[in-house]
Design a protein around this motif. Structure first.
Motif, PDB file in Angstrom:
ATOM      1  N   THR A 168       0.751  -1.292  -0.090  1.00 26.44           N
ATOM      2  CA  THR A 168       0.095   0.223   0.096  1.00 26.44           C
ATOM      3  C   THR A 168       0.852   1.261  -0.052  1.00 26.44           C
ATOM      4  O   THR A 168       1.857   1.523   0.812  1.00 26.44           O
ATOM      5  N   ILE A 199       1.945   5.065   0.637  1.00 29.15           N
ATOM      6  CA  ILE A 199       1.573   6.363   1.387  1.00 29.15           C
ATOM      7  C   ILE A 199       2.328   7.378   0.845  1.00 29.15           C
ATOM      8  O   ILE A 199       3.301   7.568   1.485  1.00 29.15           O
ATOM      9  N   ARG A 226      -1.800  10.580   2.741  1.00 33.90           N
ATOM     10  CA  ARG A 226      -2.805   9.281   2.660  1.00 33.90           C
ATOM     11  C   ARG A 226      -2.808   8.629   4.035  1.00 33.90           C
ATOM     12  O   ARG A 226      -1.875   8.256   4.526  1.00 33.90           O
ATOM     13  N   TYR A 258      -3.488   5.779   6.602  1.00 33.94           N
ATOM     14  CA  TYR A 258      -3.294   4.418   6.727  1.00 33.94           C
ATOM     15  C   TYR A 258      -3.273   3.912   8.172  1.00 33.94           C
ATOM     16  O   TYR A 258      -2.337   4.293   8.725  1.00 33.94           O
ATOM     17  N   ARG A 316      -2.281   0.837  10.193  1.00 31.56           N
ATOM     18  CA  ARG A 316      -1.509  -0.529  10.352  1.00 31.56           C
ATOM     19  C   ARG A 316      -2.359  -1.770  10.954  1.00 31.56           C
ATOM     20  O   ARG A 316      -3.026  -1.244  12.040  1.00 31.56           O
TER      21      ARG A 316
END
Length: 337
Positions: free
Chosen positions: A296, A298, A319, A321, A323
């Motif tokens: 992904t 970021i 962005r 995110y 975890r």
């Protein structure tokens, strides 16, 4: 503000954020053992806090000890005068060939918090006491003119009474224990100052044992972390930074059985200082958790403007995110929890 789970906290190069909740608990760190702290902005909603206990420049021997007592005012008796006590001790010594530091603390807290009862009067929380203690020891020494090695070990134990929602009945007891061992290798480019690098390896263990009339439950977490960071300085105004992290977390829980998580992170950042006290950061990280759909991305872009002698304003676009953490495994494994 934002949750501490949005702030990445590192101690001697290793992430401190909980593998269970993602949040960072700094209460069990001995503040007297810290040598420096720095904040990196523009890396997400909360940024990055880096703490270091390594002081290669220190020479000599120093020590400190402390004792404190907290009282409620008005005290409402002897118990209110002696609600919380804390003892602490720390020492460090540095020579040309070896530096070490050590510290310990202990706390007894009755936590008799006042609250308004149903009759409109004031009552005090009972059976809410906490006993905890912790220690830390570390050493560092040079391997060469441009390289040094540091190692540290720490531990923490706590016994917490947890009362019921009202009155003074105790509904349970929580026993916490934590341990952590870490090694940090630091490299620098001597007088040229063209690059610096860190490689850190750490193992952490935490256990929470809950006792109540229904029985005893235990959750234990072991984690292994490897982190590397390299900074390359093109000149005084531009720096390129590369980082990589890998972690493995195993949970042994009476609630969900044995579960594990693994993840890897790689990132590249460019920091620049511009005329007019402007600075910028462009960063791209990629995260690959176990059980996910691959990497992904970021991205982060940030611009800052210096204001006054020690302040700056900034704006960043990134962005978000989250975890995966062990809390997600816990709730998915026990829908009735």
């Amino acid at each position: 503000g934002v949750s501490s789970a949005r702030v990445r906290v590192y101690l001697d190069g290793i992430p401190l954020n909980s593998r269970q909740s993602g949040e960072a608990d700094l209460s069990w760190i001995d503040a007297s053992s810290l040598n420096s702290a720095s904040i990196e902005y523009g890396t997400g909603a909360g940024g990055i806090l880096r703490l270091s206990t390594v002081d290669d420049s220190y020479r000599g021997l120093t020590w400190s000890a402390g004792a404190s007592n907290l009282s409620w005012l008005p005290p409402r008796g002897v118990a209110g005068l002696a609600d919380t006590q804390r003892l602490s001790f720390s020492a460090k010594r540095g020579t040309e060939s070896l530096r070490w530091n050590a510290g310990a603390f202990g706390t007894r807290a009755a936590n008799r918090f006042p609250y308004g009862d149903e009759s409109g009067g004031t009552a005090y929380r009972e059976s809410n006491g906490v006993l905890d203690a912790g220690f830390r020891a570390g050493l560092s020494f040079p391997l060469s003119r441009d390289a040094s090695l540091a190692a540290a070990v720490s531990g923490y134990v706590a016994d917490k009474n947890v009362p019921g929602s009202t009155g003074s009945a105790s509904s349970g007891r929580q026993e916490d224990s934590r341990a952590r061992e870490s090694v940090l290798l630091s490299l620098r480019d001597g007088d040229e100052a063209r690059y610096d690098a860190e490689v850190a390896l750490a193992h952490s263990f935490s256990s929470v044992r809950w006792r109540d009339p229904a029985g005893v439950t235990r959750n234990a977490v072991n984690s292994l972390d490897l982190a590397a960071r390299v900074s390359r300085y093109a000149d005084d105004a531009h720096a390129v930074r590369f980082l990589t992290e890998a972690s493995y977390v195993a949970c042994d829980s009476d609630s969900i059985g044995r579960k594990s998580l693994a993840s890897a992170t790689a990132g590249l950042a460019l920091d620049s200082r511009l005329p007019g006290r402007l600075s910028t950061r462009a960063e791209l990280r990629a995260v690959a958790p176990s059980g996910g759909d691959g990497w992904t991305a970021i991205p982060v872009v940030a611009v800052f403007k210096g204001v006054g002698d020690a302040s700056r304003l900034g704006i960043s676009a990134f962005r978000a995110y989250k975890r995966p953490d062990l809390n997600a495994l816990y709730w998915s494994g026990d829908p009735t929890a």
